[in-house]
Design a protein around this motif. Structure first.
Motif, PDB file in Angstrom:
ATOM      1  N   ALA A  66       0.879  -1.260  -0.061  1.00 51.63           N
ATOM      2  CA  ALA A  66      -0.144   0.021   0.033  1.00 51.63           C
ATOM      3  C   ALA A  66       0.787   1.189  -0.066  1.00 51.63           C
ATOM      4  O   ALA A  66       0.606   2.190  -0.703  1.00 51.63           O
ATOM      5  CB  ALA A  66      -1.011   0.011   1.206  1.00 51.63           C
ATOM      6  N   GLU A  67       1.897   1.223   0.609  1.00 52.28           N
ATOM      7  CA  GLU A  67       2.673   2.467   0.700  1.00 52.28           C
ATOM      8  C   GLU A  67       3.425   2.555  -0.466  1.00 52.28           C
ATOM      9  O   GLU A  67       3.457   3.636  -1.026  1.00 52.28           O
ATOM     10  CB  GLU A  67       3.915   2.237   1.962  1.00 52.28           C
ATOM     11  N   ARG A  68       3.962   1.540  -1.362  1.00 48.86           N
ATOM     12  CA  ARG A  68       4.398   1.740  -2.603  1.00 48.86           C
ATOM     13  C   ARG A  68       3.283   2.083  -3.360  1.00 48.86           C
ATOM     14  O   ARG A  68       3.711   3.214  -4.543  1.00 48.86           O
ATOM     15  CB  ARG A  68       4.978   0.169  -2.988  1.00 48.86           C
ATOM     16  N   GLN A  69       2.028   1.554  -3.248  1.00 52.81           N
ATOM     17  CA  GLN A  69       1.182   2.245  -4.354  1.00 52.81           C
ATOM     18  C   GLN A  69       1.009   3.392  -4.165  1.00 52.81           C
ATOM     19  O   GLN A  69       0.529   4.425  -5.265  1.00 52.81           O
ATOM     20  CB  GLN A  69      -0.090   1.381  -4.150  1.00 52.81           C
ATOM     21  N   ALA A  70       0.872   3.836  -2.870  1.00 55.89           N
ATOM     22  CA  ALA A  70       0.623   5.349  -2.740  1.00 55.89           C
ATOM     23  C   ALA A  70       1.905   6.371  -3.285  1.00 55.89           C
ATOM     24  O   ALA A  70       1.538   7.442  -3.754  1.00 55.89           O
ATOM     25  CB  ALA A  70       0.591   5.587  -1.239  1.00 55.89           C
ATOM     26  N   ALA A  71       3.077   6.000  -3.164  1.00 52.45           N
ATOM     27  CA  ALA A  71       4.081   6.592  -3.694  1.00 52.45           C
ATOM     28  C   ALA A  71       4.046   6.590  -5.180  1.00 52.45           C
ATOM     29  O   ALA A  71       4.335   7.425  -5.862  1.00 52.45           O
ATOM     30  CB  ALA A  71       5.455   5.942  -3.273  1.00 52.45           C
ATOM     31  N   THR A  72       3.639   5.630  -5.857  1.00 49.28           N
ATOM     32  CA  THR A  72       3.299   5.576  -7.499  1.00 49.28           C
ATOM     33  C   THR A  72       2.274   6.479  -7.735  1.00 49.28           C
ATOM     34  O   THR A  72       2.316   7.270  -8.676  1.00 49.28           O
ATOM     35  CB  THR A  72       3.069   4.088  -7.809  1.00 49.28           C
ATOM     36  N   LEU A  76       2.786   9.315 -10.336  1.00 50.01           N
ATOM     37  CA  LEU A  76       1.988   9.411 -11.412  1.00 50.01           C
ATOM     38  C   LEU A  76       0.906  11.026 -11.512  1.00 50.01           C
ATOM     39  O   LEU A  76       0.903  11.630 -12.384  1.00 50.01           O
ATOM     40  CB  LEU A  76       0.879   8.348 -11.501  1.00 50.01           C
ATOM     41  N   ALA A  77       0.631  11.496 -10.227  1.00 48.81           N
ATOM     42  CA  ALA A  77      -0.064  12.595 -10.121  1.00 48.81           C
ATOM     43  C   ALA A  77       0.957  13.735 -10.611  1.00 48.81           C
ATOM     44  O   ALA A  77       0.454  14.706 -11.311  1.00 48.81           O
ATOM     45  CB  ALA A  77      -0.744  12.997  -8.796  1.00 48.81           C
ATOM     46  N   ARG A  78       2.112  13.752 -10.042  1.00 54.44           N
ATOM     47  CA  ARG A  78       3.003  14.877 -10.519  1.00 54.44           C
ATOM     48  C   ARG A  78       3.231  14.794 -11.891  1.00 54.44           C
ATOM     49  O   ARG A  78       3.419  15.880 -12.391  1.00 54.44           O
ATOM     50  CB  ARG A  78       4.372  14.663  -9.561  1.00 54.44           C
ATOM     51  N   ILE A  79       3.531  13.637 -12.457  1.00 58.64           N
ATOM     52  CA  ILE A  79       3.737  13.470 -13.845  1.00 58.64           C
ATOM     53  C   ILE A  79       2.716  14.192 -14.855  1.00 58.64           C
ATOM     54  O   ILE A  79       2.971  14.921 -15.505  1.00 58.64           O
ATOM     55  CB  ILE A  79       4.237  12.091 -14.266  1.00 58.64           C
TER      56      ILE A  79
END
Length: 88
Positions: A66-72, A76-79
């Protein structure tokens, strides 16, 4: 005392001895049953503890994912935000 009274006392003593024997057998059976129940309960708790350990491990792994998915998702939101700003 008459012989009849002595015979009745002997019969009552025999009945009492028989009842005490039955009670002793019952207590022994109850003790053995209690020991078996305690053993089964201890085994159940061990199995339950093992299952809880597995659940804790799975929960920890899910937390990491879940932490990895949140970071991803943040990346993606920044990109997407950068791409939108670049189009302006």
């Amino acid at each position: 005392m008459t012989t009849d009274k002595i015979d009745r006392i002997d019969e009552k003593i025999d009945i009492l001895i028989e009842q005490i024997g039955r009670m002793t057998e019952g207590l022994t059976e109850m003790r053995l049953s209690s020991q078996e129940s305690l053993k089964n309960l201890q085994e159940s708790f061990k199995a339950f503890d093992a299952r809880l350990d597995k659940i804790a491990e799975a929960t920890e792994r899910q937390s990491v994912v879940a932490e990895r998915q949140a970071a991803t998702a943040e990346r993606l939101a920044r990109i997407v935000e950068q791409l939108l700003q670049a189009e302006k």
